[in-house]
Design a protein around this motif. Structure first.
Motif, PDB file in Angstrom:
ATOM      1  N   GLU A 231       0.812  -0.990   0.011  1.00 34.88           N
ATOM      2  CA  GLU A 231      -0.036  -0.045  -0.054  1.00 34.88           C
ATOM      3  C   GLU A 231       0.737   1.174  -0.032  1.00 34.88           C
ATOM      4  OE1 GLU A 231      -3.355   0.198  -0.297  1.00 34.88           O
ATOM      5  OE2 GLU A 231      -3.318   2.318  -0.486  1.00 34.88           O
ATOM      6  N   LEU A 232       1.975   1.095   0.704  1.00 34.84           N
ATOM      7  CA  LEU A 232       2.842   2.359   0.863  1.00 34.84           C
ATOM      8  C   LEU A 232       3.473   2.604  -0.369  1.00 34.84           C
ATOM      9  CD1 LEU A 232       4.040   4.659   2.785  1.00 34.84           C
ATOM     10  CD2 LEU A 232       5.933   2.872   3.193  1.00 34.84           C
ATOM     11  N   SER A 233       3.803   1.707  -1.115  1.00 35.17           N
ATOM     12  CA  SER A 233       4.636   1.667  -2.287  1.00 35.17           C
ATOM     13  C   SER A 233       3.720   2.398  -3.347  1.00 35.17           C
ATOM     14  CB  SER A 233       5.058   0.282  -2.761  1.00 35.17           C
ATOM     15  OG  SER A 233       6.011  -0.150  -2.002  1.00 35.17           O
ATOM     16  N   TRP A 234       2.575   1.966  -3.406  1.00 38.17           N
ATOM     17  CA  TRP A 234       1.566   2.330  -4.275  1.00 38.17           C
ATOM     18  C   TRP A 234       1.004   3.727  -4.086  1.00 38.17           C
ATOM     19  CZ3 TRP A 234      -0.058  -0.371  -8.205  1.00 38.17           C
ATOM     20  CH2 TRP A 234      -1.292   0.227  -8.950  1.00 38.17           C
ATOM     21  N   ARG A 235       1.358   4.278  -3.041  1.00 43.87           N
ATOM     22  CA  ARG A 235       0.918   5.796  -2.674  1.00 43.87           C
ATOM     23  C   ARG A 235       2.245   6.541  -2.977  1.00 43.87           C
ATOM     24  NH1 ARG A 235      -3.530   6.633   1.933  1.00 43.87           N
ATOM     25  NH2 ARG A 235      -4.768   4.234   1.830  1.00 43.87           N
ATOM     26  N   ILE A 236       3.566   5.974  -2.804  1.00 44.90           N
ATOM     27  CA  ILE A 236       4.618   6.653  -3.059  1.00 44.90           C
ATOM     28  C   ILE A 236       4.601   7.192  -4.558  1.00 44.90           C
ATOM     29  CG2 ILE A 236       7.096   6.994  -3.432  1.00 44.90           C
ATOM     30  CD1 ILE A 236       7.143   4.669  -0.943  1.00 44.90           C
ATOM     31  N   ASP A 237       4.189   6.427  -5.283  1.00 46.14           N
ATOM     32  CA  ASP A 237       4.213   6.536  -6.867  1.00 46.14           C
ATOM     33  C   ASP A 237       3.140   7.484  -7.314  1.00 46.14           C
ATOM     34  OD1 ASP A 237       4.908   6.780  -9.421  1.00 46.14           O
ATOM     35  OD2 ASP A 237       4.779   4.386  -9.596  1.00 46.14           O
ATOM     36  N   ASP A 238       3.509   8.890  -7.676  1.00 54.63           N
ATOM     37  CA  ASP A 238       2.520   9.625  -8.147  1.00 54.63           C
ATOM     38  C   ASP A 238       2.165   9.401  -9.479  1.00 54.63           C
ATOM     39  OD1 ASP A 238       4.515  10.369  -9.331  1.00 54.63           O
ATOM     40  OD2 ASP A 238       4.831  12.558  -8.483  1.00 54.63           O
ATOM     41  N   GLY A 239       2.459   8.204 -10.236  1.00 53.48           N
ATOM     42  CA  GLY A 239       2.336   7.996 -11.750  1.00 53.48           C
ATOM     43  C   GLY A 239       3.304   8.107 -12.595  1.00 53.48           C
ATOM     44  N   THR A 240       4.455   8.804 -12.045  1.00 58.21           N
ATOM     45  CA  THR A 240       5.587   9.164 -12.968  1.00 58.21           C
ATOM     46  C   THR A 240       7.012   8.358 -12.458  1.00 58.21           C
ATOM     47  OG1 THR A 240       6.394  10.910 -11.485  1.00 58.21           O
ATOM     48  CG2 THR A 240       4.779  11.310 -12.923  1.00 58.21           C
ATOM     49  N   MET A 241       6.778   7.521 -11.382  1.00 52.40           N
ATOM     50  CA  MET A 241       8.032   7.162 -10.891  1.00 52.40           C
ATOM     51  C   MET A 241       8.282   5.636 -11.008  1.00 52.40           C
ATOM     52  SD  MET A 241       7.339   8.757  -7.155  1.00 52.40           S
ATOM     53  CE  MET A 241       9.013   8.744  -6.379  1.00 52.40           C
ATOM     54  N   GLY A 242       7.589   5.096 -11.713  1.00 51.44           N
ATOM     55  CA  GLY A 242       7.822   3.437 -12.066  1.00 51.44           C
ATOM     56  C   GLY A 242       7.922   2.338 -11.085  1.00 51.44           C
ATOM     57  N   ILE A 243       7.308   2.907  -9.868  1.00 51.63           N
ATOM     58  CA  ILE A 243       7.099   2.070  -8.722  1.00 51.63           C
ATOM     59  C   ILE A 243       6.085   1.013  -8.848  1.00 51.63           C
ATOM     60  CG2 ILE A 243       6.845   1.883  -6.240  1.00 51.63           C
ATOM     61  CD1 ILE A 243       8.334   4.378  -6.220  1.00 51.63           C
ATOM     62  N   ARG A 244       4.988   1.675  -9.171  1.00 52.97           N
ATOM     63  CA  ARG A 244       3.722   0.892  -9.301  1.00 52.97           C
ATOM     64  C   ARG A 244       3.538  -0.489 -10.177  1.00 52.97           C
ATOM     65  NH1 ARG A 244      -1.195   5.499  -9.122  1.00 52.97           N
ATOM     66  NH2 ARG A 244      -0.818   6.001  -6.935  1.00 52.97           N
ATOM     67  N   GLU A 245       4.567  -0.349 -11.327  1.00 49.28           N
ATOM     68  CA  GLU A 245       4.715  -1.460 -12.273  1.00 49.28           C
ATOM     69  C   GLU A 245       5.080  -2.954 -11.664  1.00 49.28           C
ATOM     70  OE1 GLU A 245       8.951  -0.686 -14.464  1.00 49.28           O
ATOM     71  OE2 GLU A 245       7.179   0.675 -14.815  1.00 49.28           O
ATOM     72  N   HIS A 246       5.781  -2.548 -10.284  1.00 45.18           N
ATOM     73  CA  HIS A 246       6.190  -3.719  -9.655  1.00 45.18           C
ATOM     74  C   HIS A 246       5.304  -4.186  -8.686  1.00 45.18           C
ATOM     75  CE1 HIS A 246      10.173  -3.138 -11.493  1.00 45.18           C
ATOM     76  NE2 HIS A 246      10.098  -1.810 -11.005  1.00 45.18           N
TER      77      HIS A 246
END
Ligand code: SF4
Length: 908
Positions: A565-580
């Protein structure tokens, strides 16, 4: 089988139940060992609380694993079907590591989950950090605020300012994957106060950095200190040591303290701390002289040619010449030399040496913590101990000692982000070239030295303020908001470090979380599933649960779901985190925790077939059984794979040691004298303080809320030999002042022959505290007052000891003990070994009678002195700093979370 006379009498006296009545499963017939897993959701047994009435209770038995040490033994939670609560924990007989058995800490999980003082909601600090003001906030708010801070840090491009510092690990790869997804070199661990000394010695031999002794099949079991058996792989190893002994194995324990294990040994060698390498090299010499070495193994699997080529180029490059030269090299290590260094009788050196020399391929050895983490040069202990395995050809054999990685399963993860794109010099400072774990114990000093800062610092089931040496320096760092921008404590229970956090986030105990475990507790390879038992119970009952916190008490989360949940919220859609964090099964959707484990279990060798045979899938199998045996035994893997060293062999000669500036350590030797060697102690007034042992009932810093464990042991007196007691003029219960390099503490005396003269013992897992404004852990915490005396001087005094209190649990009002022990660790100076980086726990101390006004439990520390003292030890590493080819450290050496290769080089 007919009943015995005693059973008949006992039955008549109603000491035991009527054996003709139905058994505990409700069925009539003979008593059974344990219900089969097929019956676990519908188990009936008699309610012990109703005795002598025969009242049946219905349970669902749900497997999980213990979280109270690394071993991850199997537990079975008894979920009461009437209340829906867990009633008790017992062992899981289907767990291949623990086989149904536990130590006291396993069943005490019930105390932890029913702790009346546990943290049930996210907390945010109010007022200055560390003053003790808190407010409850929602998870939503906590996640939003923390993710915003992390995002801001990551967007600066920094790779070292968001850090996750783990105390108790216990999962395979989960958070490393998260940190990789964030792109930070942000993993820090507790290993340098735990096992890093031993790991370095083993890594020099074969890159694998832990041993896995096959105790059950050994002829000789050689333990360097009992610490393992009183705190590490405790129950799984203890049961196999007993099996080995019942089959005739000899047990040898080397330990200055008469531990529980030493008391069971055939031979107890109370050596002087740090002298163990002298003993092992003497035994190595005996093996060589008697021609008892395994010629085949040594000739084919040891890099002896490299040594001859480097140090004896003029000599014939022949194996026999190698043996002769090695004997010359080790000729100084005579039994008389070992006896003098170890301060034990020469007859004992020879007698036990004969046993070891004749063990052949069935020599099971182990060192963990203890000597290897106690002494300057402690890494020599494991390096010379492993030499005995190499010479006897007992590496990787049945009854011998294998690398632990052979028995450890590394799971396949659904997504592996790229390695971190940076190097964190706060964790791996350049001068510690051979430390393959993070220099976590000097973190406050590195920060004080201006070497770096942190934006967001997670402490996870980690309590350095209390567990680590020099805790006041930790408090100083944590209170400095420029050094630590935000401190988030993830913990199931209050602790001394959480008092100095900005956010305290409640995480689940063993039965309230998901993890996957695999440890080398025996010669086989297994994998186990720590699952939230009420979630599984709900599933069995047909209830849908989306997140584990829906079934956990209060608002307790599990970490897996928290990180997602934290990882999802860190990414504002530009950081490439959510894809993981996308589902491998449902295109474009977020992964669920069930899918995470489903993916992993589908890839465990043999598990899909075993599941199919039971008409279920791999996840279903693990939910049902809790564990799976992958391989019965993992011997002789090197015959297929070789050794993962640069030479592909066991490295008696270490080119890395030579290249990185330590040529005197090219082969195993006894060339570093411990800082507590008798020659380094000033006469009769200085002693060696042996603090690195614990009582087997205690978890590092998570048992102060476990009432059963606290009742068994709650104080840590000074172990003083009768000769020293006479010299000091003290008796049982008197108090003594123990002065370290940076402060002092006052403790009570326990006169015992269980400690070597000249050494003072004190268990480092007791002496917990809280201030007036703090909560939690009242079974084992003293209430203390901390005073800043100015100029770096800090004082702690006990206000009251343990006191009973009113709560919903009547037991909180029944504690009969008042003494909560003394916090000694906080008075210890940090002593980083220049080679392994490990903290050298043993302390040189002066012992005296307390001055007027100084009381039991008093502690004083000068943090300025502790910084100066750190600098002295740090200088040892700086003086020898060499970077061949620009390498920060040997490229072949492991790191817990290795960054991309280009960062392994010092940049000009
Ligand atoms: S040895 Fe004890 S504390 Fe460790 S996992 Fe097993 S039961 Fe738990």
């Amino acid at each position: 089988m007919g009943r015995t006379f005693i059973e008949n009498v006992a039955q008549k006296l109603r000491i035991i139940p009527n054996l003709d009545r139905p058994d505990s499963s409700g069925a009539s017939g003979k008593l059974r060992n344990f219900p089969a897993p097929e019956e676990w959701h519908d188990h009936v047994e008699l309610d012990a609380n109703e005795w002598p009435k025969m009242v049946e209770k219905r349970y669902s038995l749900v497997p999980t694993t213990c979280f109270n040490c690394e071993s991850a033994c199997g537990l079975l939670a008894y979920v009461d079907k009437d209340s829906g609560h867990v009633s008790k924990f017992e062992g899981n007989p289907h767990h291949p590591g623990s086989r149904g058995r536990n130590c006291a800490k396993g069943p005490a999980t019930i105390n932890q989950i029913n702790d009346t003082e546990r943290i049930l909601h996210p907390m945010r600090r109010v007022g200055p950090r560390g003053e003790g003001g808190w407010e409850e906030i929602s998870w939503d708010q906590a996640l939003d605020e923390i993710s915003t801070k992390i995002r801001a840090s990551l967007k600066t491009g920094a790779k070292d300012r968001v850090v996750y510092h783990v105390g108790r690990p216990g999962h395979e790869g989960y958070t490393n994957r998260i940190l990789k997804a964030w792109g930070v070199d942000g993993h820090n661990s507790h290993t340098n106060i735990c096992s890093a000394g031993a790991r370095t010695g083993y890594a020099l031999w074969h890159r694998h950095d832990r041993p896995s002794p096959d105790h059950a099949n050994a002829k000789v079991i050689l333990l360097t200190s009992s610490h393992l058996e009183t705190g590490h792989y405790f129950n799984p190893h203890a049961q196999r040591i007993l099996e080995g002994m019942m089959d005739g194995a000899k047990l040898i324990v080397i330990d200055p303290r008469l531990s529980n294990t030493a008391a069971m040994a055939d031979h107890w060698l109370p050596t002087w701390p740090g002298s163990e390498s002298a003993l092992f090299l003497t035994w190595a010499n005996m093996i060589l002289e008697k021609g008892l070495f395994d010629r085949d193994f040594v000739e084919n699997w040891v890099n002896w040619e490299e040594w001859l080529e480097a140090d004896y180029p003029e000599e014939p490059q022949k194996f026999d010449r190698f043996i002769e030269l090695l004997m010359e090299e080790y000729s100084q290590y005579t039994p008389e030399f070992a006896a003098k260094e170890c301060r034990i009788p020469v007859e004992q050196v020879i007698e036990v040496g004969e046993i070891v020399a004749n063990a052949g391929s069935r020599l099971a050895t182990h060192v963990w913590r203890a000597a290897a983490i106690g002494n300057l040069g402690g890494w020599q202990v494991s390096r010379t101990l492993h030499l005995l395995n190499v010479l006897t050809g007992s590496v990787g054999t049945e009854g011998g000692t294998s690398p632990n990685s052979w028995s450890k399963y590394k799971p396949d993860l659904f997504d592996v982000p790229p390695d971190p794109d940076g190097w964190n010099e706060l964790h791996f400072p350049p001068e510690y070239t051979l430390s393959h774990y993070e220099m976590s114990h000097i973190l406050p000093h590195l920060v004080k030295d201006g070497r770096g800062e942190m934006d967001v610092y997670f402490t996870r089931v980690f309590n350095p303020v209390w567990t680590y040496p020099d805790g006041f320096s930790w408090i100083e760092m944590l209170q400095n908001e420029d050094a630590v921008g935000c401190h988030v404590a993830l913990t199931p229970t209050w602790n001394e470090t959480a008092f100095f956090a900005d956010y305290v986030l409640p995480m689940g105990h063993a039965s309230e979380r998901h993890d996957v475990n695999s440890y080398a507790t025996s010669s086989g390879k297994w994998v186990a599933f720590r699952q939230p038992v009420l979630r599984e119970y709900a599933r069995r009952e047909g209830r849908e649960v989306e997140f584990t916190h829906e079934v956990n008490p209060g608002e307790v989360w599990e970490e897996d779901e928290f990180w997602n949940e934290l990882s999802w919220r860190i990414d504002d859609g530009t950081m490439g985190i959510r894809e993981h964090f996308m589902s491998p099964y449902r295109e474009g959707e977020r992964i669920t925790i069930d899918e995470y484990y489903q993916y992993m279990f589908e890839r465990i060798p043999g598990l899909p077939e075993a599941a199919e045979a039971e008409g279920t899938d791999p996840l279903g199998y693990m939910r049902k059984h809790g564990a799976f045996l992958i391989e019965e035994a993992t011997y002789n893997k090197h015959e297929e794979d070789g050794w993962p060293t640069p030479s592909g062999k066991q490295e008696i000669y270490s080119p890395s040691m030579v290249e990185f500036g330590y040529p005197e350590h090219s082969i195993p030797h006894y060339r570093v004298m411990s800082h507590v060697h008798p020659d380094n102690l000033k006469g009769e007034d200085e002693y060696c303080l042996l603090p690195n042992f614990r009582l087997p009932q205690h978890i590092h810093s998570r048992s102060a809320n476990a009432k059963w464990l606290a009742e068994i042991a709650h104080r840590n007196p000074l172990w003083v030999h009768p000769k020293d007691a006479a010299k000091l003029g003290v008796g049982e219960g008197d108090i003594l002042k123990v002065e370290t390099e940076i402060g002092w503490f006052i403790d009570k005396v326990w006169v015992t022959e269980g400690i070597k003269p000249g050494i003072i013992g004190c268990s480092h897992h007791i002496g917990r505290w809280r201030r007036k404004q703090d909560s939690g852990n009242r079974y084992m915490t003293n209430e203390v007052e901390i005073e800043d005396l100015g100029e770096g001087k800090m004082r702690m005094r006990t206000v009251t000891g343990v006191r009973p209190w009113e709560s919903d649990d009547p037991d909180t009002n029944r504690s009969v003990w008042r003494d909560g022990g003394v916090h000694q660790n906080i008075t210890h100076a940090v002593q980083p070994d220049p080679i392994s980086g490990a903290h050298c726990w043993l302390q040189k101390v002066r012992i005296s009678r307390p001055a007027e006004g100084e009381k039991y439990g008093d502690v004083e520390v000068d943090t300025n002195k502790s910084f100066e003292y750190y600098k002295k030890w740090n200088e040892m590493a700086k003086e020898r700093e060499v970077h061949p080819r620009g390498e920060r450290r040997p490229l072949w050496m492991n790191r817990p979370l290795p960054p991309r290769k280009e960062h392994w080089f010092i940049r000009e």
